[in-house]
Design an enzyme around this catalytic site. Structure first.
Site, PDB file in Angstrom:
ATOM      1  N   ASN A  32       0.795  -1.139  -0.079  1.00 21.94           N
ATOM      2  CA  ASN A  32       0.090   0.038   0.022  1.00 21.94           C
ATOM      3  C   ASN A  32       0.736   1.319   0.049  1.00 21.94           C
ATOM      4  N   LEU A  33       2.112   0.985  -0.043  1.00 23.55           N
ATOM      5  CA  LEU A  33       2.940   2.293  -0.286  1.00 23.55           C
ATOM      6  C   LEU A  33       2.904   3.109   1.098  1.00 23.55           C
ATOM      7  N   ASN A  35       4.988   2.751   3.749  1.00 26.49           N
ATOM      8  CA  ASN A  35       6.485   3.143   3.642  1.00 26.49           C
ATOM      9  C   ASN A  35       7.304   2.817   2.649  1.00 26.49           C
ATOM     10  N   ASP A  58      -3.993  -2.575   0.159  1.00 26.09           N
ATOM     11  CA  ASP A  58      -3.840  -2.837   1.720  1.00 26.09           C
ATOM     12  C   ASP A  58      -4.051  -4.410   1.680  1.00 26.09           C
ATOM     13  N   LYS A  84       7.431  -0.946  11.548  1.00 24.44           N
ATOM     14  CA  LYS A  84       8.417  -1.649  12.117  1.00 24.44           C
ATOM     15  C   LYS A  84       9.335  -0.431  13.031  1.00 24.44           C
ATOM     16  N   SER A 124      11.924 -11.576  13.635  1.00 26.35           N
ATOM     17  CA  SER A 124      13.106 -10.517  14.070  1.00 26.35           C
ATOM     18  C   SER A 124      13.591 -11.256  15.078  1.00 26.35           C
ATOM     19  N   TYR A 149       6.073  -3.649  19.009  1.00 29.03           N
ATOM     20  CA  TYR A 149       6.435  -4.167  18.017  1.00 29.03           C
ATOM     21  C   TYR A 149       7.028  -5.581  17.917  1.00 29.03           C
ATOM     22  N   LYS A 153       5.515  -9.361  16.545  1.00 26.49           N
ATOM     23  CA  LYS A 153       6.337 -10.391  15.868  1.00 26.49           C
ATOM     24  C   LYS A 153       6.229 -11.860  16.506  1.00 26.49           C
ATOM     25  N   PHE A 178      18.466 -10.506  11.897  1.00 26.45           N
ATOM     26  CA  PHE A 178      19.107  -9.939  12.784  1.00 26.45           C
ATOM     27  C   PHE A 178      19.041  -8.124  12.536  1.00 26.45           C
ATOM     28  N   LEU A 200      20.822   2.547  13.405  1.00 26.39           N
ATOM     29  CA  LEU A 200      22.064   2.823  13.362  1.00 26.39           C
ATOM     30  C   LEU A 200      22.693   3.099  11.997  1.00 26.39           C
ATOM     31  N   ARG A 231      25.945  -5.723  17.796  1.00 21.11           N
ATOM     32  CA  ARG A 231      25.103  -6.390  17.069  1.00 21.11           C
ATOM     33  C   ARG A 231      25.561  -7.200  15.705  1.00 21.11           C
TER      34      ARG A 231
HETATM   35  P1  NAD Z   1       9.667  -1.456   5.172  1.00 21.47           P
HETATM   36  O1  NAD Z   1       8.784  -0.525   6.094  1.00 21.47           O
HETATM   37  O2  NAD Z   1      10.765  -0.909   4.062  1.00 21.47           O
HETATM   38  O3  NAD Z   1       8.730  -2.484   4.348  1.00 21.47           O
HETATM   39  C1  NAD Z   1       7.497  -3.049   4.939  1.00 21.47           C
HETATM   40  C2  NAD Z   1       6.534  -2.800   3.489  1.00 21.47           C
HETATM   41  O4  NAD Z   1       5.433  -3.078   4.047  1.00 21.47           O
HETATM   42  C3  NAD Z   1       6.402  -1.159   3.157  1.00 21.47           C
HETATM   43  O5  NAD Z   1       6.869  -1.324   1.881  1.00 21.47           O
HETATM   44  C4  NAD Z   1       5.052  -0.795   3.408  1.00 21.47           C
HETATM   45  O6  NAD Z   1       4.449   0.236   2.710  1.00 21.47           O
HETATM   46  C5  NAD Z   1       4.424  -2.102   3.506  1.00 21.47           C
HETATM   47  N1  NAD Z   1       2.957  -2.232   4.315  1.00 21.47           N
HETATM   48  C6  NAD Z   1       2.969  -1.960   5.603  1.00 21.47           C
HETATM   49  N2  NAD Z   1       1.701  -2.425   5.956  1.00 21.47           N
HETATM   50  C7  NAD Z   1       1.118  -2.694   4.813  1.00 21.47           C
HETATM   51  C8  NAD Z   1      -0.310  -3.077   4.572  1.00 21.47           C
HETATM   52  N3  NAD Z   1      -1.321  -3.246   5.509  1.00 21.47           N
HETATM   53  N4  NAD Z   1      -0.702  -3.394   3.151  1.00 21.47           N
HETATM   54  C9  NAD Z   1       0.340  -3.481   2.458  1.00 21.47           C
HETATM   55  N5  NAD Z   1       1.450  -3.109   2.441  1.00 21.47           N
HETATM   56  C10 NAD Z   1       1.825  -2.760   3.838  1.00 21.47           C
HETATM   57  O7  NAD Z   1      10.416  -2.590   6.196  1.00 21.47           O
HETATM   58  P2  NAD Z   1      11.500  -3.619   6.044  1.00 21.47           P
HETATM   59  O8  NAD Z   1      12.727  -2.977   6.469  1.00 21.47           O
HETATM   60  O9  NAD Z   1      11.531  -4.046   4.383  1.00 21.47           O
HETATM   61  O10 NAD Z   1      10.879  -4.677   6.853  1.00 21.47           O
HETATM   62  C11 NAD Z   1      10.277  -5.831   6.227  1.00 21.47           C
HETATM   63  C12 NAD Z   1       9.678  -6.782   7.209  1.00 21.47           C
HETATM   64  O11 NAD Z   1      10.866  -7.289   7.898  1.00 21.47           O
HETATM   65  C13 NAD Z   1       8.847  -5.903   8.328  1.00 21.47           C
HETATM   66  O12 NAD Z   1       7.745  -6.854   8.738  1.00 21.47           O
HETATM   67  C14 NAD Z   1       9.808  -6.010   9.454  1.00 21.47           C
HETATM   68  O13 NAD Z   1       8.820  -5.780  10.733  1.00 21.47           O
HETATM   69  C15 NAD Z   1      10.800  -7.058   9.381  1.00 21.47           C
HETATM   70  N6  NAD Z   1      11.961  -6.827   9.999  1.00 21.47           N
HETATM   71  C16 NAD Z   1      12.648  -5.778   9.565  1.00 21.47           C
HETATM   72  C17 NAD Z   1      14.124  -5.476  10.512  1.00 21.47           C
HETATM   73  C18 NAD Z   1      14.760  -4.330   9.860  1.00 21.47           C
HETATM   74  O14 NAD Z   1      15.608  -3.780  10.601  1.00 21.47           O
HETATM   75  N7  NAD Z   1      14.522  -3.560   8.776  1.00 21.47           N
HETATM   76  C19 NAD Z   1      14.399  -6.475  10.990  1.00 21.47           C
HETATM   77  C20 NAD Z   1      13.605  -7.732  11.447  1.00 21.47           C
HETATM   78  C21 NAD Z   1      12.284  -7.735  10.977  1.00 21.47           C
HETATM   79  C1  WQD Z   2      22.094  -0.714  16.953  1.00 22.69           C
HETATM   80  C2  WQD Z   2      23.051  -0.252  17.722  1.00 22.69           C
HETATM   81  C3  WQD Z   2      22.260   1.185  19.547  1.00 22.69           C
HETATM   82  C4  WQD Z   2      21.110   4.378  16.701  1.00 22.69           C
HETATM   83  C5  WQD Z   2      16.353  -2.575  16.262  1.00 22.69           C
HETATM   84  C6  WQD Z   2      14.792  -3.126  16.491  1.00 22.69           C
HETATM   85  C7  WQD Z   2      14.853  -4.381  16.206  1.00 22.69           C
HETATM   86  C8  WQD Z   2      15.220  -4.889  14.759  1.00 22.69           C
HETATM   87  C9  WQD Z   2      16.532  -4.056  14.206  1.00 22.69           C
HETATM   88  C10 WQD Z   2      13.322  -4.943  13.548  1.00 22.69           C
HETATM   89  C11 WQD Z   2      22.662  -0.257  19.254  1.00 22.69           C
HETATM   90  C12 WQD Z   2      23.119   1.985  18.743  1.00 22.69           C
HETATM   91  C13 WQD Z   2      21.354   3.157  17.245  1.00 22.69           C
HETATM   92  C14 WQD Z   2      21.916   5.592  16.908  1.00 22.69           C
HETATM   93  C15 WQD Z   2      23.528   4.387  18.254  1.00 22.69           C
HETATM   94  N1  WQD Z   2      14.040  -4.289  14.038  1.00 22.69           N
HETATM   95  N2  WQD Z   2      22.875   3.346  18.094  1.00 22.69           N
HETATM   96  N3  WQD Z   2      23.138   5.654  17.889  1.00 22.69           N
HETATM   97  O1  WQD Z   2      18.474  -1.836  18.671  1.00 22.69           O
HETATM   98  O2  WQD Z   2      19.807  -3.806  17.511  1.00 22.69           O
HETATM   99  O3  WQD Z   2      17.301  -3.392  16.804  1.00 22.69           O
HETATM  100  O4  WQD Z   2      16.458  -2.833  14.817  1.00 22.69           O
HETATM  101  O5  WQD Z   2      12.835  -6.184  13.925  1.00 22.69           O
HETATM  102  O6  WQD Z   2      13.456  -4.933  16.679  1.00 22.69           O
HETATM  103  O7  WQD Z   2      15.064  -3.098  17.846  1.00 22.69           O
HETATM  104  O8  WQD Z   2      19.373  -1.761  16.196  1.00 22.69           O
HETATM  105  O9  WQD Z   2      20.209   0.079  14.441  1.00 22.69           O
HETATM  106  O10 WQD Z   2      18.665   0.702  16.429  1.00 22.69           O
HETATM  107  O11 WQD Z   2      20.841  -0.032  16.945  1.00 22.69           O
HETATM  108  O12 WQD Z   2      24.520   4.450  18.822  1.00 22.69           O
HETATM  109  O13 WQD Z   2      21.550   6.858  16.431  1.00 22.69           O
HETATM  110  O14 WQD Z   2      23.348   0.956  17.435  1.00 22.69           O
HETATM  111  O15 WQD Z   2      22.432   1.701  20.918  1.00 22.69           O
HETATM  112  O16 WQD Z   2      23.882  -0.375  20.087  1.00 22.69           O
HETATM  113  P1  WQD Z   2      18.673  -2.547  17.390  1.00 22.69           P
HETATM  114  P2  WQD Z   2      19.697  -0.059  15.945  1.00 22.69           P
END
Ligand code: NAD
Ligand code: WQD
Length: 338
Positions: A32-33, A35, A58, A84, A124, A149, A153, A178, A200, A231
């Site tokens: 649904n764009l 993000n 959606d 997320k 995650s 969040y 998950k 990760f 980060l 990390r």
């Molecule tokens: P992202 O936000 O870039 O991608 C998610 C996409 O889902 C977006 O394009 C958004 O528009 C779309 N979306 C959200 N709700 C929707 C809905 N109701 N209908 C249709 N589209 C919808 O995030 P990402 O970083 O690519 O992450 C992808 C998945 O991986 C997420 O579920 C996120 O929670 C999970 N994840 C991400 C990380 C990370 O650090 N990036 C880490 C662990 C898990």
């Molecule tokens: C990494 C390290 C911070 C920002 C998060 C979510 C987790 C997962 C991944 C989706 C830490 C440090 C960060 C800054 C800093 N997402 N930091 N200055 O916290 O491991 O995980 O993203 O599932 O759910 O919680 O990742 O990139 O936020 O932080 O010093 O401006 O960088 O303290 O040590 P995190 P992060």
């Protein structure tokens, strides 16, 4: 295989589109764009030479999803769609639970109605909760998620595990990512966060490009070799290839597997900053700041199961991650906006 990528226009989904096409699969994106930006599809065409099939919808819209399932006859689903941002999930918990659960539940009902039996879920590492003994192994019980969040998950994992019990013959991969960073090496696609980044690497690249004044180093008194948080950063292209391996695995296995996708190596905040500065030949403004509440000292994976089950392991280095993140940001200071 024809594979539905729910939320496939986002950061991880768009990189997975590339890897699926290169492996000979046919991705279909529904997003649904919220993000993401439709311009990503022009970039995907430039990288792959293919017009990617995209439905703007959606994923919680059952009627729209039913129509798409009826038309496309998917072999498998990858469920990326969700919100997320951890701090936002604390402020807007109901919105997070609604979207992050409803997207999956709607997909599961469509799968039942249309006879689709394979699903990969974006879980995650945060599901493990506050465990201070890395490496984290899939057999470890969760210490309890610490924010909405993370709970969303965790709840998705429970729902998907139960769905396999009620639907014998289904195959489910719960992929615990990760810390995904990096970008496609073309510099054409990458992470495009809404507002000020929480994580980060997007923070680092926005400081480097001059959009933010300095990087906060959150905590220098952790019990780690240099005092900053450690990390398991994983290149998004390696992560995307993990999804291709998971789809291949699901093709001839049934049941539900939890699988870590990480490198197994922990790097500190200072390792990331120093590597970023070295490979990109620049200097970042840095400020020592307090720890963020709830941050773990050290959090990294044991990736053995992914290697044994999927035949997948990471190939890219921290140098690659820092170089590719910067190329994307430098070439696209405003993401997909002109
Ligand atoms: P992202 O936000 O870039 O991608 C998610 C996409 O889902 C977006 O394009 C958004 O528009 C779309 N979306 C959200 N709700 C929707 C809905 N109701 N209908 C249709 N589209 C919808 O995030 P990402 O970083 O690519 O992450 C992808 C998945 O991986 C997420 O579920 C996120 O929670 C999970 N994840 C991400 C990380 C990370 O650090 N990036 C880490 C662990 C898990
Ligand atoms: C990494 C390290 C911070 C920002 C998060 C979510 C987790 C997962 C991944 C989706 C830490 C440090 C960060 C800054 C800093 N997402 N930091 N200055 O916290 O491991 O995980 O993203 O599932 O759910 O919680 O990742 O990139 O936020 O932080 O010093 O401006 O960088 O303290 O040590 P995190 P992060």
């Amino acid at each position: 295989m024809k594979i539905l990528l729910a939320g496939g226009a986002g950061f991880i989904g768009s990189h997975t589109v590339v890897e699926l096409i290169q492996a000979g699969h046919e991705p279909v994106v529904v997003d649904n764009l919220y993000n993401s930006n439709r311009k990503v599809f022009e970039r995907l065409k430039a990288i792959t030479g293919k017009d990617v099939c995209f439905y703007e919808a959606d994923v919680c819209d059952a009627q729209a999803m039913d129509d798409i399932f009826a038309r496309e006859h998917f072999d498998a689903v990858i469920q990326f769609a969700g919100y997320k941002a951890v701090p936002e999930s604390v402020r807007e918990s109901v919105k997070y639970y609604r979207n992050n659960l409803d997207t999956t539940l709607t997909l599961l009902e469509c799968m039942q109605r249309h006879g689709v039996t394979r699903i990969v879920f974006s879980s995650s590492a945060t599901v493990y909760g506050p465990i201070e003994e890395s490496p984290l192994v899939e057999t470890m019980p969760s210490a309890g998620p610490t924010n909405p969040y993370a709970w969303s998950k965790y709840m998705n994992e429970v729902i998907l595990r139960d769905a396999v019990v009620s639907n014998p013959g289904w195959s489910v991969a719960l992929l615990r990512y990760f810390n995904p960073i990096g970008a496609h090496e073309s510099g054409l696609i990458g992470e495009n966060p809404l507002g000020i980044p929480n994580n980060l690497m997007p923070y680092v690249t926005q400081v480097a490009v001059g959009k933010l004044p300095h990087l906060n180093i959150n905590g220098t008194d952790f019990p780690t070799p240099d005092g900053t948080g450690v990390r398991d950063y994983i290149h998004v292209v390696d992560l995307a290839r993990g999804h291709v391996a998971a789809c291949d695995y699901l093709f001839d296995h049934t049941g539900c597997e939890v699988i870590n996708l990480g490198t197994g190596v922990g790097y500190s905040v200072m390792d990331v900053v120093n590597t970023f500065e070295r490979v990109n030949e620049l200097t970042l403004e840095k400020v020592i700041a307090p720890r963020r509440p709830g941050d773990m000292a050290s959090y990294y994976s044991d990736p053995t199961k992914a290697k044994n089950l999927l035949g997948w392991q990471t190939e890219k280095t921290l140098d690659d991650m820092c170089r590719d993140s910067w190329r994307w940001q430098k070439n696209n200071p405003n993401g997909y906006e002109d």
